[in-house]
Design an enzyme around this catalytic site. Structure first.
Site, short mmCIF file in Angstrom:
data_model
loop_
_atom_site.label_atom_id
_atom_site.label_comp_id
_atom_site.label_asym_id
_atom_site.label_seq_id
_atom_site.Cartn_x
_atom_site.Cartn_y
_atom_site.Cartn_z
N LYS A 37 6.12 30.34 50.58
CA LYS A 37 7.60 30.31 50.66
C LYS A 37 8.18 29.77 49.35
CE LYS A 37 7.18 25.80 52.89
NZ LYS A 37 7.15 25.10 54.18
N TYR A 256 23.51 9.06 28.17
CA TYR A 256 24.71 8.80 28.98
C TYR A 256 24.66 7.42 29.61
CZ TYR A 256 26.18 13.69 28.74
OH TYR A 256 26.61 14.91 28.32
#
Ligand SMILES: *Cc1c(COP(=O)(O)O)cnc(C)c1O
Length: 359
Positions: A37, A256
């Protein structure tokens, strides 16, 4: 130093998949369902499937995944782990010879709308106590009676799922083992175990095991042992390049929010990979490999880039390859450092990353 390209690459080692399948076939004498999957856990369905030719069946989550897989594996058993959701899907599943999991009454109703010639193989899903999919265990006899009486159901098997296969000895696992034992007594073929259960030797020798993450060389056991300890080989190797290099002064802030402050004058590298490529944003410290040396990721990962500590190197290292995870930097270790699970790492690789398939 000129870079010819950004170079963010997932190298997929196909022979490692075949090798890992062999390892699981040695661990489990019964039948093996290869779980592919989510685009084979982010590895790319189309090139993974041929390497798994020796499995007994495939399993996927959605009908779309099953239809793509049917093209690649015309004759294999394919199991839809969530079953189908409406009459059109039910008809398609029957026409494409997909096995359906049945976990809700509406799915029994969908099966009852099919004629006998549809001949569907169904898996009755029993809730192991995880409380995700499946009927309550005390309903198993009734549901078996209902399903076996439907003309379209040509074969019925039982499925349950371990919620705590990573912890072999906890109470919940003991209860789930008891359930597996009880369900076997109905005399139908069963499937209970995922990778964690197989590695923790919880699998019944006669069952169909459902192996996902292990085929990609990764152990789901959070405290180890890891894939390599079981002789598994990592299939995905994620790498990127140092696209810029600089010296910063003691006290300088990186990234950041300025979450990293240089304790001394140091050299840092900027690597061309960020959370938009699939390296998760995380406040937890992690490491990458540069020329076989583990170096720290500095500050917060940004969308397209991250900073690393190059203090150990005297050269600028621009253009050098950085191993993010794969052989030498276990995916399990990176996941642990980031306080994530390895599944989330390989499944999180985005379209922006180049795939290099090694046959
Ligand atoms: C994804 C999935 C698996 C595979 O689990 P792994 O831990 O990757 O081996 C097995 N069974 C079900 C129902 C699943 O959804």
């Amino acid at each position: 130093m000129m870079l010819r390209e950004r170079g963010t690459t997932a190298t997929i080692h196909i022979p490692h998949i075949t090798h890992n399948l062999r390892v699981f076939k040695r661990l489990h004498p019964g039948r093996l369902i290869a779980v592919v999957k989510a685009d084979a856990y982010g590895h790319g369905l189309a090139h993974v499937v041929p390497a798994l030719a020796d499995c007994d069946a495939f399993a996927v989550a959605t009908l779309e995944e099953a239809l793509a897989l049917r093209q690649l594996a015309p004759d294999k058993k394919i199991i839809l782990l969530e079953g189908v959701f409406n009459p059109t899907e039910m008809k398609t599943a029957a026409a494409q010879r997909l096995d359906v999991v049945v976990h809700q009454d509406y799915q029994i109703k969908l099966l009852s709308g099919l004629s006998a010639k549809s001949g569907v193989a169904a898996w009755l899903k029993i809730d192991s106590g995880m409380h995700r999919l499946g009927f309550r265990r005390e309903l198993a006899p009734d549901k078996i009676t209902q399903l076996t009486s439907l003309p379209a159901v040509k074969q019925l098997r039982i499925m349950a799922h371990y919620a705590t296969s990573e912890q072999a000895h906890c109470e919940q696992t003991k209860d789930q083992r008891q359930l597996a034992h009880d369900l076997k007594s109905f005399g139908l073929e069963c499937s209970f175990s995922n990778t964690g259960a197989v590695l923790n030797q919880l699998a019944d020798p006669a069952e169909w095991v459902r192996v996902g993450i292990g085929l990609y060389g990764i152990s789901p056991l959070p405290q180890g042992p890891w894939g390599a300890d079981f002789g598994l080989k990592p299939v995905m190797q994620l790498s990127a390049k140092i696209i810029a290099s600089k010296r910063i002064k003691a006290g300088g802030l990186v990234g950041y929010g300025g979450h990293f402050q240089a304790p001394k004058d140091m050299r840092i590298g900027i690597v061309g990979i960020g959370y938009a490529d699939g390296y998760p944003w995380s406040p937890h410290p992690s490491q990458v490999l540069v020329e076989d040396q583990a170096v720290a990721v500095l500050g917060r990962v940004s969308m397209d880039m991250m900073a690393i500590d190059l203090s150990a190197f005297s050269a600028p290292m621009t253009g050098a390859e950085v191993l993010i995870w794969g052989p030498g930097m276990p995916t399990e270790q990176v996941a642990k450092d980031l306080n994530l699970i390895p599944y989330a790492l390989t499944c999180g690789i985005t379209k922006r990353v180049k795939f290099n398939v090694v046959q």
